[in-house]
Structures are given as C-alpha cells and as structure tokens.
Design an enzyme around this catalytic site. Structure first.
Site, PDB file in Angstrom:
ATOM      1  N   GLY A  44       0.806  -1.215   0.000  1.00  0.00           N
ATOM      2  CA  GLY A  44       0.000   0.000   0.000  1.00  0.00           C
ATOM      3  C   GLY A  44       0.841   1.267   0.000  1.00  0.00           C
ATOM      4  O   GLY A  44       0.534   2.234  -0.711  1.00  0.00           O
ATOM      5  N   THR A  45       1.909   1.267   0.774  1.00  0.00           N
ATOM      6  CA  THR A  45       2.739   2.469   0.870  1.00  0.00           C
ATOM      7  C   THR A  45       3.323   2.834  -0.491  1.00  0.00           C
ATOM      8  O   THR A  45       3.281   4.006  -0.912  1.00  0.00           O
ATOM      9  CB  THR A  45       3.871   2.246   1.895  1.00  0.00           C
ATOM     10  OG1 THR A  45       3.269   1.954   3.164  1.00  0.00           O
ATOM     11  CG2 THR A  45       4.768   3.466   2.021  1.00  0.00           C
TER      12      THR A  45
ATOM     13  N   HIS B 250      -1.495  -7.829   2.554  1.00  0.00           N
ATOM     14  CA  HIS B 250      -1.510  -8.340   3.929  1.00  0.00           C
ATOM     15  C   HIS B 250      -2.740  -7.933   4.735  1.00  0.00           C
ATOM     16  O   HIS B 250      -2.902  -8.353   5.879  1.00  0.00           O
ATOM     17  CB  HIS B 250      -0.208  -7.988   4.671  1.00  0.00           C
ATOM     18  CG  HIS B 250      -0.052  -6.557   5.071  1.00  0.00           C
ATOM     19  ND1 HIS B 250      -0.304  -6.119   6.348  1.00  0.00           N
ATOM     20  CD2 HIS B 250       0.338  -5.466   4.373  1.00  0.00           C
ATOM     21  CE1 HIS B 250      -0.054  -4.809   6.420  1.00  0.00           C
ATOM     22  NE2 HIS B 250       0.335  -4.391   5.236  1.00  0.00           N
TER      23      HIS B 250
ATOM     24  N   SER C 206      -3.313  -3.570  -0.774  1.00  0.00           N
ATOM     25  CA  SER C 206      -2.199  -4.278  -0.149  1.00  0.00           C
ATOM     26  C   SER C 206      -2.647  -5.686   0.224  1.00  0.00           C
ATOM     27  O   SER C 206      -3.748  -5.878   0.739  1.00  0.00           O
ATOM     28  CB  SER C 206      -1.795  -3.500   1.109  1.00  0.00           C
ATOM     29  OG  SER C 206      -0.749  -4.155   1.759  1.00  0.00           O
TER      30      SER C 206
ATOM     31  N   THR D 144      12.244  -6.953 -10.901  1.00  0.00           N
ATOM     32  CA  THR D 144      11.634  -8.276 -11.071  1.00  0.00           C
ATOM     33  C   THR D 144      10.490  -8.450 -10.073  1.00  0.00           C
ATOM     34  O   THR D 144      10.641  -8.169  -8.878  1.00  0.00           O
ATOM     35  CB  THR D 144      12.704  -9.366 -10.839  1.00  0.00           C
ATOM     36  OG1 THR D 144      13.762  -9.112 -11.754  1.00  0.00           O
ATOM     37  CG2 THR D 144      12.141 -10.757 -11.065  1.00  0.00           C
TER      38      THR D 144
ATOM     39  N   CYS E   4       0.660   2.048  12.766  1.00  0.00           N
ATOM     40  CA  CYS E   4       1.826   2.809  12.334  1.00  0.00           C
ATOM     41  C   CYS E   4       2.169   3.920  13.307  1.00  0.00           C
ATOM     42  O   CYS E   4       3.249   4.478  13.254  1.00  0.00           O
ATOM     43  CB  CYS E   4       1.571   3.405  10.957  1.00  0.00           C
ATOM     44  SG  CYS E   4       0.885   2.219   9.839  1.00  0.00           S
TER      45      CYS E   4
HETATM   46  N1  PLP Z   1      -3.072   2.811   3.578  1.00  0.00           N
HETATM   47  C1  PLP Z   1      -3.867   2.369   4.565  1.00  0.00           C
HETATM   48  C2  PLP Z   1      -5.259   2.907   4.689  1.00  0.00           C
HETATM   49  C3  PLP Z   1      -3.391   1.429   5.477  1.00  0.00           C
HETATM   50  O1  PLP Z   1      -4.181   1.003   6.464  1.00  0.00           O
HETATM   51  C4  PLP Z   1      -2.052   0.956   5.335  1.00  0.00           C
HETATM   52  C5  PLP Z   1      -1.488   0.011   6.314  1.00  0.00           C
HETATM   53  O2  PLP Z   1      -1.785   0.054   7.498  1.00  0.00           O
HETATM   54  C6  PLP Z   1      -1.294   1.429   4.254  1.00  0.00           C
HETATM   55  C7  PLP Z   1      -1.830   2.362   3.409  1.00  0.00           C
HETATM   56  C8  PLP Z   1       0.108   0.936   4.036  1.00  0.00           C
HETATM   57  O3  PLP Z   1       0.070  -0.346   3.443  1.00  0.00           O
HETATM   58  P1  PLP Z   1       1.347  -1.298   3.499  1.00  0.00           P
HETATM   59  O4  PLP Z   1       1.490  -1.764   4.900  1.00  0.00           O
HETATM   60  O5  PLP Z   1       1.005  -2.428   2.550  1.00  0.00           O
HETATM   61  O6  PLP Z   1       2.505  -0.512   3.005  1.00  0.00           O
END
Ligand code: PLP
Length: 394
Positions: free
Chosen positions: A71-72, A201, A199, A237, A325
């Site tokens: 996601g990041t 996970h 994402s 890759t 986070c």
């Molecule tokens: N965006 C949201 C709304 C999230 O909840 C998270 C993770 O907690 C992320 C982005 C980041 O995703 P990733 O952990 O896959 O980098």
C-alpha cells in the site's frame, strides 16, 4: 488460554490456502517472469493469473494492474507519479486530513518542493464533505486523493460522489483502498477512480506485496527507474510468490466478502452493546453505519490507551491504540484530532478490528476481560477518583 487477535486492520494472518498456493508454485516456477523460455513463462503465467483475478474484482482490464511492494508504495507512486507527470499543468493537490501517512507524507514532501496541498477537514464521524472537495478545486489542481475507508475508525468515504466531481472537472482521482479491496465492492467504474491502491496483507495474503490500479490514459510517471516491468511504471523483477499469494487471497476474500461482512457486523454490534452496557464512560468514534464491518474505535474515559493494550495483552488479547503505524508515538492520532476529538479523549482509545479468524467466543472473552482491565486502570486514576468524589458530593 488461546491468543485472541483483534488487530486485523493492522495486518491479517495469512490463510492456509494462500500459503499452499505459494508453496505450490512448482519447483519449475522460479524463473524470471520477463524471460522467454519455459521456466520464466511458467512464472509469468502464474503471475498473470493473479492479475486477472484482481482485475476481475475491480472490473478493470488486466493491463491496468501494476504490482508493487504494498500500500505504501502504491500511494507514493500515485502522489509522486501523477504530480511529476502533470507539473506543467498545475501545482495543486487535494487530499484529506485523515489519510494514511503513506499519502500524507508524500504530500508534505510535495509542499517542500513548492506544491500547494489542500488537506480537507472531516466531520465528527470522519466523513469528508463532497462540496468541500468541489470548492477546493482550482485551475491548478492535478490530483485528488481521498481514502476509501479509514484504517483507524473505519469510516467509509463517499468515493463515487467525489469520483463524479473529479471526472466532470477532468482531475485525476486516487483512492487508497487498502482497507476495502476485496472486502467491500471496489469496482473502479462505480467508484469513478483513476488510481486505486491495495495491499495483500490486509486480506489474509502475504506481506510486502500490493498493487496500484491505473486507469488507461492516466498521466503518471514512474518513481523508480530500471527495467521495463509493469509497463515501465514499476521496474524490478516482480515478487512472483507474493503476487500469486495475493491473487489467491483476493479470490477467496472476494468470494466470501458479503457473508463475512454480515458475520463481522453482527459480532461487532454485540461487542459494542456489551461494552456500552458493562463499562461506563465509553464513546464510539467513527460513523455509526458507513463504517468497516469489523472496526470499533472506542474511547475509554479515565484510562490510557497503552495501559489498556498492555492490560489486555496479559490475557493474550491483541488490540491497537489508534493505528499500528503510530502506536510507537504518543502524539494523539491525527485522524481523531481531525474529527475534533480532544487529546485527552484520543489517548484512552482502543481500536478493535475483527477478522475472519474471530468467532463469537472471542467477543465473549473480551467482554469478560475488558471491564476488569478498565476498572483496574481507573482504580489508579486520580482523575477518576476526583470524578467519583465530585459525584458523591453532588
Ligand atoms: N493505507 C492504509 C489505509 C493502510 O491502512 C495501510 C497500512 O496500514 C497502508 C496504506 C500501508 O500499506 P502497506 O502496509 O502495505 O505498506
């Protein structure tokens, strides 16, 4: 005592079928998916199967899916990639005060480079006003980024309405759907988005893999340079085992999404009823209905979030305060602050997020333990003692 995991918005346990699919990548599937010979072709075929599954859930075409590390990265690629591609057109981005830091921090970096960023406020439920989005648009706006559902309080935004506005004004529209993909409907044409981050996970897949949906014709540049993988938007890759696992996880999640949503909702409401009934001075954060089915964000007055977590941990019950986070920081959550909740209210907040492994027995156990933990903490609280003293004095 069995562990009870109630932090599914932070991450989820990989399901056995996913681990099996990843392990089942036959020994012959170690090839680089960009190569032409059989070993590479096999890997490529498996990867494309996952792409098809994801495209099916989004109602998109397979070549609109760009695999990333999660996601990041997908959020960073959206914010930096679009602004880089459109910098001659304008220098203004619209987002909200409650985005994940994977959107907020890239926006702060843009500001350092001279961009203007509007951080829209939200109401006390955490909802963005679509009118405010419209009013914030200028002739310099090149990107609107509004998350689908918030990870802390679970509030779901009116993405389709914002999508209509963005389309009318011809502005690229990104949504962070990390908390919703495959769990609630995320058809990209219904949402009206040009970019969508997800994402693996969060849907019981492996960590370190995700994707960005990029609508055909969207102006976006890469943020890394290298090979020509992923239509040159994301060189390197591909993580084939991770992608195959994510495909399997998405397929399974999407197939059971409706039934699972109903099941979680029932458990969540029973839990909230039980908490409200048995523990005084509690307050629910987030929208009463427009909210992720498994999410409860609750303030416990006269108690402190970290102590609540540690108290529950003694019973091997895992919950979060605010978002995962930010749990190593004592700053009040930016999401709760944006919703107008004062720091003292935000500090005693727990986020309980139910998932597919939770059963009614977990709710029973939490309802048994939580009043004890809260009561114990309050018994040490000078503020609570003062409150009781004032009550007794009338
Ligand atoms: N965006 C949201 C709304 C999230 O909840 C998270 C993770 O907690 C992320 C982005 C980041 O995703 P990733 O952990 O896959 O980098």
């Amino acid at each position: 005592m069995a562990r009870i995991y109630l932090d599914n918005n932070a991450t989820t346990a990989m399901r056995p079928e996913v681990a099996e699919a990843m392990a089942g990548l036959s020994a012959g599937c170690y090839g680089n998916p960009s190569t032409l010979y059989c070993v590479g072709r096999d890997a490529h075929t498996q990867m494309e199967r996952a792409r098809d599954i994801i495209a099916g859930i989004l109602g998109s075409s397979r070549d609109e899916i760009v695999f990333t590390s999660g996601g990041t990265e997908s959020d960073n690629l959206s914010v930096f990639g679009v602004t880089r591609a459109l910098r001659k057109k304008g220098n203004h981005v619209i987002t909200t005060r409650i985005e994940h830091h994977a959107v907020l921090n890239p926006c702060k970096m843009l500001e350092k480079d001279g961009w203007n960023v509007t951080y829209l406020p939200v109401d006390s439920y955490g909802i963005v006003d679509t009118k405010a989005v419209e009013e914030a648009i200028t002739d310099k706006t090149v990107l609107i980024s509004v998350m689908h559902a918030n990870n802390e309080v679970g509030t779901i935004q009116p993405i389709a309405e914002i999508g209509k506005i963005a389309k009318e004004r011809k502005i690229t529209f990104h949504t962070d759907a990390v908390q919703t993909f495959a769990k609630v409907p995320t058809k990209v044409d219904e949402l009206g988005v040009d970019l969508l981050s997800a994402s693996s996970h969060k849907i019981y897949g492996p960590k370190g893999v995700g994707f960005l949906y990029v609508r055909k014709g969207t102006k976006i540049m890469p943020i890394m340079y290298g090979g020509h993988q992923e239509r040159s938007l994301r060189p390197g890759t591909e993580n084939v085992p991770g992608i195959v696992g994510m495909g399997k996880a998405a397929e399974l999640m999407a197939a059971e999404a409706e039934a699972e949503e109903a099941r979680l909702l029932k458990m969540r409401e029973r839990l909230w009823e039980g908490i409200k009934t048995n523990i005084p001075h509690v307050r629910l954060h987030g929208h009463p209905e427009k909210r992720l089915a498994g999410t409860l964000n609750i303030a416990f007055e006269f108690a402190e979030g970290e102590s609540l977590i540690l108290g529950l941990d003694e019973y091997e019950i895992c919950v979060a305060s605010g978002s995962a986070c930010t749990s190593d920081s004592l700053e009040p959550s930016h999401v709760l602050s944006a919703m107008g909740i004062p720091p003292e209210g935000a500090h005693g907040t727990l986020r309980i997020s139910l998932g597919r492994e939770n059963a009614e027995a977990d709710v029973d156990m939490l309802l048994e333990v939580l009043p004890k933990v809260v009561g114990n903490l309050r018994s040490f609280s000078p503020l609570y003692k003062e409150y009781l003293r004032k009550q007794a004095a009338g």
